[in-house]
Scaffold this motif. Structure first.
Motif, mmCIF file in Angstrom:
data_model
loop_
_atom_site.group_PDB
_atom_site.id
_atom_site.type_symbol
_atom_site.label_atom_id
_atom_site.label_comp_id
_atom_site.label_asym_id
_atom_site.label_seq_id
_atom_site.Cartn_x
_atom_site.Cartn_y
_atom_site.Cartn_z
ATOM 1 N N ARG A 399 0.808 -1.210 0.000
ATOM 2 C CA ARG A 399 0.000 0.000 0.000
ATOM 3 C C ARG A 399 0.861 1.289 0.000
ATOM 4 O O ARG A 399 0.484 2.286 -0.600
ATOM 5 C CB ARG A 399 -0.895 0.008 1.231
ATOM 6 C CG ARG A 399 -2.328 0.274 0.897
ATOM 7 C CD ARG A 399 -3.097 0.468 2.167
ATOM 8 N NE ARG A 399 -3.474 -0.809 2.749
ATOM 9 C CZ ARG A 399 -4.686 -1.299 2.614
ATOM 10 N NH1 ARG A 399 -5.591 -0.654 1.936
ATOM 11 N NH2 ARG A 399 -5.005 -2.444 3.157
ATOM 12 N N ALA A 400 2.002 1.148 0.691
ATOM 13 C CA ALA A 400 2.839 2.354 0.811
ATOM 14 C C ALA A 400 3.299 2.897 -0.550
ATOM 15 O O ALA A 400 3.079 4.080 -0.840
ATOM 16 C CB ALA A 400 4.022 2.050 1.732
ATOM 17 N N LEU A 402 1.937 2.403 -3.329
ATOM 18 C CA LEU A 402 0.745 2.856 -4.058
ATOM 19 C C LEU A 402 0.340 4.252 -3.608
ATOM 20 O O LEU A 402 -0.063 5.101 -4.392
ATOM 21 C CB LEU A 402 -0.412 1.892 -3.813
ATOM 22 C CG LEU A 402 -0.362 0.598 -4.624
ATOM 23 C CD1 LEU A 402 -1.510 -0.305 -4.207
ATOM 24 C CD2 LEU A 402 -0.439 0.904 -6.105
ATOM 25 N N ARG A 403 0.473 4.368 -2.268
ATOM 26 C CA ARG A 403 0.114 5.668 -1.719
ATOM 27 C C ARG A 403 1.037 6.745 -2.302
ATOM 28 O O ARG A 403 0.592 7.840 -2.653
ATOM 29 C CB ARG A 403 0.255 5.611 -0.214
ATOM 30 C CG ARG A 403 -0.766 6.438 0.488
ATOM 31 C CD ARG A 403 -0.924 6.065 1.954
ATOM 32 N NE ARG A 403 0.297 5.624 2.591
ATOM 33 C CZ ARG A 403 0.421 4.428 3.173
ATOM 34 N NH1 ARG A 403 -0.593 3.562 3.162
ATOM 35 N NH2 ARG A 403 1.530 4.089 3.753
ATOM 36 N N ALA A 404 2.315 6.356 -2.440
ATOM 37 C CA ALA A 404 3.265 7.311 -3.001
ATOM 38 C C ALA A 404 2.903 7.648 -4.449
ATOM 39 O O ALA A 404 2.848 8.814 -4.839
ATOM 40 C CB ALA A 404 4.676 6.728 -2.920
ATOM 41 N N SER A 406 0.016 7.315 -5.949
ATOM 42 C CA SER A 406 -1.226 8.065 -6.019
ATOM 43 C C SER A 406 -1.025 9.496 -5.505
ATOM 44 O O SER A 406 -1.444 10.474 -6.133
ATOM 45 C CB SER A 406 -2.287 7.307 -5.222
ATOM 46 O OG SER A 406 -3.219 8.184 -4.663
ATOM 47 N N GLY A 407 -0.327 9.583 -4.360
ATOM 48 C CA GLY A 407 -0.154 10.879 -3.715
ATOM 49 C C GLY A 407 0.682 11.845 -4.560
ATOM 50 O O GLY A 407 0.299 12.992 -4.762
ATOM 51 N N PHE A 408 1.796 11.297 -5.088
ATOM 52 C CA PHE A 408 2.651 12.210 -5.826
ATOM 53 C C PHE A 408 2.106 12.543 -7.198
ATOM 54 O O PHE A 408 2.324 13.628 -7.711
ATOM 55 C CB PHE A 408 4.075 11.647 -5.910
ATOM 56 C CG PHE A 408 4.774 11.711 -4.595
ATOM 57 C CD1 PHE A 408 5.046 12.944 -4.015
ATOM 58 C CD2 PHE A 408 5.135 10.569 -3.914
ATOM 59 C CE1 PHE A 408 5.667 13.017 -2.779
ATOM 60 C CE2 PHE A 408 5.757 10.642 -2.682
ATOM 61 C CZ PHE A 408 6.018 11.866 -2.105
ATOM 62 N N GLN A 410 -0.964 12.954 -7.688
ATOM 63 C CA GLN A 410 -1.936 13.980 -7.320
ATOM 64 C C GLN A 410 -1.222 15.327 -7.086
ATOM 65 O O GLN A 410 -1.650 16.379 -7.585
ATOM 66 C CB GLN A 410 -2.644 13.552 -6.028
ATOM 67 C CG GLN A 410 -3.808 14.429 -5.651
ATOM 68 C CD GLN A 410 -5.083 13.943 -6.289
ATOM 69 O OE1 GLN A 410 -5.145 12.810 -6.781
ATOM 70 N NE2 GLN A 410 -6.094 14.798 -6.339
ATOM 71 N N ALA A 411 -0.101 15.232 -6.338
ATOM 72 C CA ALA A 411 0.653 16.445 -6.026
ATOM 73 C C ALA A 411 1.178 17.095 -7.303
ATOM 74 O O ALA A 411 1.115 18.320 -7.467
ATOM 75 C CB ALA A 411 1.815 16.107 -5.095
ATOM 76 N N GLU A 414 -1.594 18.778 -8.952
ATOM 77 C CA GLU A 414 -2.034 19.981 -8.253
ATOM 78 C C GLU A 414 -1.036 21.122 -8.404
ATOM 79 O O GLU A 414 -1.408 22.268 -8.649
ATOM 80 C CB GLU A 414 -2.226 19.670 -6.758
ATOM 81 C CG GLU A 414 -3.573 19.037 -6.451
ATOM 82 C CD GLU A 414 -3.672 18.642 -4.989
ATOM 83 O OE1 GLU A 414 -4.486 17.752 -4.703
ATOM 84 O OE2 GLU A 414 -2.926 19.202 -4.142
ATOM 85 N N HIS A 432 -2.757 7.427 -11.484
ATOM 86 C CA HIS A 432 -3.588 7.545 -10.289
ATOM 87 C C HIS A 432 -4.664 6.458 -10.249
ATOM 88 O O HIS A 432 -4.859 5.774 -9.236
ATOM 89 C CB HIS A 432 -4.239 8.941 -10.285
ATOM 90 C CG HIS A 432 -5.062 9.191 -9.067
ATOM 91 N ND1 HIS A 432 -4.520 9.258 -7.802
ATOM 92 C CD2 HIS A 432 -6.400 9.393 -8.919
ATOM 93 C CE1 HIS A 432 -5.475 9.482 -6.940
ATOM 94 N NE2 HIS A 432 -6.633 9.565 -7.584
#
Lengths: 623, 144
Positions: A399-400, A402-404, A406-408, A410-411, A414, A432
């Motif tokens: 998950r970690a 993936l989170r990166a 997805s998160g990055f 997104q970042a 943005e 994403h």
């Protein structure tokens, strides 16, 4: 206590027959019979003898009377003839004439004598006139000085007495006499017969009787003897039958004294134990019993001697003569004598060494299997644990990143979105979306793994209420969906609340999902009998969730329950593809089955059972 | 004035960056000190080990990841709750685990809150924002 002290001769007591003893018994019986026969015979003979004897004596007396009468008549005739009927001294003359008469007379029978005695008044001497064997000749006249020289019977006759008497004549020979007085002439008459002649018929009768008696006794003895012999033979045959069945029994048999000494052992036992019978008879069972089994056996023996038990059975070990251990099945009963004292045990001994060996082998095999099983279980537990740990790691560690991602992404979007063109933005969106999908997959794997492990907490389930709750949840999410849901009342089952809830979630959720887009969508939850195969009539009572949705092609039915196999594309219907797989895992863990029937465009029915006991009980109650 | 610092225990630099970014984006301007494992949390608080020279003041909030090397988040939490000095410290577990057992042990050890790290960055930012707001601005805790 010694075995021999119980008064049994080991060799013979169980025959129940002692030839010497029985012979004695027989002889005694015969003797008693002979004695009774003789006694009865003797009493009979004696009675007959007595009456015959009396009659013969009476006859002798009658004969004497007749002779007396004859003499009287003769003398009277003589007086009349000589005209001296009333003379003064008539009787001398008369008696002289009588003497002549008597002397002319023959003796009667063989030894019969007629004697007449009177006193010669002139000389005072007694004149004895007799026929037969007088001392002085065939017929003789004897003159004696006084009556003492006469026989007792003649003396009695001269004294005027009448009777019979057994005694001796003047020669000393035994005689029987009848005497009477001839009082008119002061004379005495004696009829005398030798006892040998008088008793001759009795002797003959006695001999004949004795002979017949002996014949009877011999015959009777023979009859009794042969009957007894026959009886003995039968007894012996019966005994032999018992002995043979003892001797030749396939089961080892023995008679054992209360102290444990062997009294008798049959061939089978000899074969089992390896000792000859004679060797056994010098031992007791204790000495060849395996020490560990001795106490239990002796406990039984004591209980039996006390009368607490009548029989006992046990598996025990003996030492074979060779030292090998023999496993046996022992059955023992006790024989008591008439006084209730223990006499001997009847022991039946079966060699079960082979059976025990197989048993032990089976047990070893069983133990080995159990060991292997527990090892396998351990391995399985380890594997399960590893798998669980793996699933856990997956859910965390995968998950970690993936989170990166997805998160990055997104970042990036943005913070630098304005610097990216449409294509770059599209790529970012794809990254994403992919990471989101993967996260869902990971969650699904975790869910599936959770259904496979952990304890089943089986309780009574109200399937109806649980189904209704699932429907309510669906309605909360999608309140405007115009689906009709019919849940049958009174659906009960046994299972893990959470897991079965998850199955219902899944099945009803699927039905909810796949009825979208059909007219008058309908979902039914219930229970019905379903025939499992066309070949058999066996049917099970299964729960079902039925919808009239898009259905599926039966050709793919085997794919339904595999994880990550989806019949419908993601685009049409959302879903991760593990729902039915975990439902199947859960149902299988409950010992039940899950299967589906459907047709493309015509809806689907998912059946499940919770366990086989339900199947059995339902079947019984409906048949 | 004592700076209201946040202590973030996170071994994954990506998660650390995402967390701090989310906090910033939500307007939480507090300084964030980052440690890499449970042991470092303890060292940081006690000013031992590599934090011997640190100016000793307590953070306003501890954000704990659960899965960390050396000592994990639960061990650090247990230490905090057992220590007289730090037992009132607000501790929030940030975790990607949804394992019930983790949640239960966390609450048993006296965590103030557990927040699951969502994959979705928006959700994650939202969660962090709520956290920061609540524990730094809203929540009242005893003044020393």
């Amino acid at each position: 206590m010694k075995s021999k002290s119980i008064g049994l001769s080991p060799k013979s007591f169980y025959y129940g027959y002692d030839s010497k003893k029985d012979l004695k018994h027989l002889v005694r019986l015969v003797l008693i019979l002979v004695f009774i026969a003789l006694l009865t015979g003797m009493i009979g003979i004696w009675v007959v003898y007595r009456s015959a004897h009396e009659r013969h004596l009476d006859m002798l007396r009658a004969f004497a009377n007749t002779q007396g009468d004859v003499l009287d008549a003769y003398m009277l005739l003589d007086e009349v003839k000589s005209g001296r009927v009333h003379g003064d001294t008539p009787h001398e003359h008369n008696l002289d004439n009588v003497k002549e008469l008597l002397l002319k007379q023959e003796s009667f029978l063989e030894t019969g004598q007629l004697l007449l005695a009177y006193e010669d008044t002139s000389t005072g001497k007694y004149i004895l006139i007799g026929t037969g064997h007088m001392p002085s000749g065939q017929h003789s006249v004897l003159v004696v000085e006084n009556t003492r020289e006469l026989t007792p019977s003649m003396r009695l006759a001269l004294e005027g007495k009448e009777g019979v008497l057994e005694g001796q004549d003047l020669h000393g020979a035994p005689v029987v006499t009848a005497y009477l007085p001839i009082s008119k002439h002061n004379a005495g008459l004696v009829v005398m017969l030798n006892q040998s002649e008088f008793y001759a018929p009795y002797h003959r009768a006695r001999l004949i009787t004795l002979g017949i008696g002996v014949v009877f006794v011999v015959f009777g003895t023979w009859v009794i003897w042969s009957a007894e012999q026959k009886n003995l033979r039968q007894v012996r045959e019966r005994e032999q039958l018992i002995r043979l069945s003892f001797e030749n029994s396939a089961i080892g048999k023995a008679l054992v004294a209360p102290d444990g000494s062997w009294l008798r052992a049959n061939k089978s036992l000899v074969n089992i134990l390896g000792y000859t019978e004679d060797e056994l008879l010098r031992m007791d069972f204790q000495s060849i019993t395996y020490p560990e089994d001795l106490e239990a056996d002796l406990d039984h023996v004591q209980a039996m001697l006390k009368g607490e038990i009548n029989v006992y059975h046990m598996d025990k070990r003996y030492f074979h003569k060779s030292g090998d251990i023999i496993w046996s099945h022992l059955s023992v009963s006790l024989v008591r004598d008439e006084q209730g004292e223990p006499k001997f045990f009847i022991s039946q001994i079966q060699d079960i060494t082979e059976r025990k060996r197989v048993e032990f082998e089976n047990q070893r095999l069983h133990e080995r299997l159990m060991d292997q099983l527990s090892l396998r279980r351990q391995q399985l537990d380890t594997a399960s644990g590893a798998l669980e740990g793996f699933a856990y790691s997956v859910s965390h560690d995968l998950r970690a990143p993936l989170r990166a991602m997805s998160g990055f992404s997104q970042a990036l979007q943005e913070e630098y979105g304005d610097k990216l063109d449409d294509t770059a933005s599209d790529y970012i969106r794809r990254i994403h979306r992919a990471s989101t999908n993967m996260a869902e997959l990971i969650d699904s794997i975790l869910r599936l793994s959770r259904t496979s492990f952990g304890e089943l907490n089986v309780v009574s389930l109200d399937i109806t209420a649980m189904s209704k709750r699932v429907v309510e949840n669906c309605r909360v999410v999608e309140p405007d969906y115009p689906v009709e849901v019919r849940v049958a009342p009174g659906l009960k089952g046994q299972g893990d609340l959470r897991l079965i809830g998850s199955v219902l979630d899944n099945l009803i959720g699927n039905a909810w999902k796949y009825t979208h887009g059909v007219e008058n969508p309908l979902i039914e939850v219930g229970q019905e009998h379903v025939t499992l195969s066309e070949q058999s009539d066996d049917s099970v009572l299964a729960f079902y969730v039925r919808d009239n949705g898009v259905g599926f092609d039966m050709a793919y039915s085997n794919k339904l329950f595999r994880p990550f196999q989806r019949i419908h594309s993601d685009r049409e219907f959302e879903g991760s593809g593990v729902g039915l797989a975990s439902a199947q895992t859960i149902i299988n863990r409950h010992g039940g089955q899950i299967w589906a029937q459907g047709q493309t465009g015509k809806g689907a029915t998912f059946y499940f059972t919770l366990n086989h006991t339900q199947f059995d009980s339902e079947k019984n109650s409906t048949s | 004035m004592i700076p209201k610092k946040i202590l973030l225990a996170e071994d994954n630099p990506d998660d650390e960056l995402l967390t701090t970014r989310a906090l910033k984006k939500c307007g939480v301007l507090n300084e964030v000190d980052v440690v890499r494992n449970g042991q470092e949390v303890i060292d940081y608080l006690e000013c031992t080990g590599k934090y011997t020279d640190r100016t000793p003041y307590e953070p306003q909030l501890v954000l704990l990841d659960l899965k960390m090397p050396v000592k994990d988040g639960l061990e650090a939490l247990e230490y905090i709750r057992k220590s007289d000095k730090f037992k009132t410290l607000p501790v929030v577990i940030l975790t990607s685990s949804r394992e019930e057992s983790d949640l239960i042990s966390g609450y048993k050890l006296g965590v103030n809150s557990i927040v699951c790290k969502p994959i979705n960055f928006e959700e994650f930012s939202e969660a962090v924002r709520h956290l920061g707001m609540y524990w730094l601005l809203i929540n009242e805790y005893p003044t020393r």
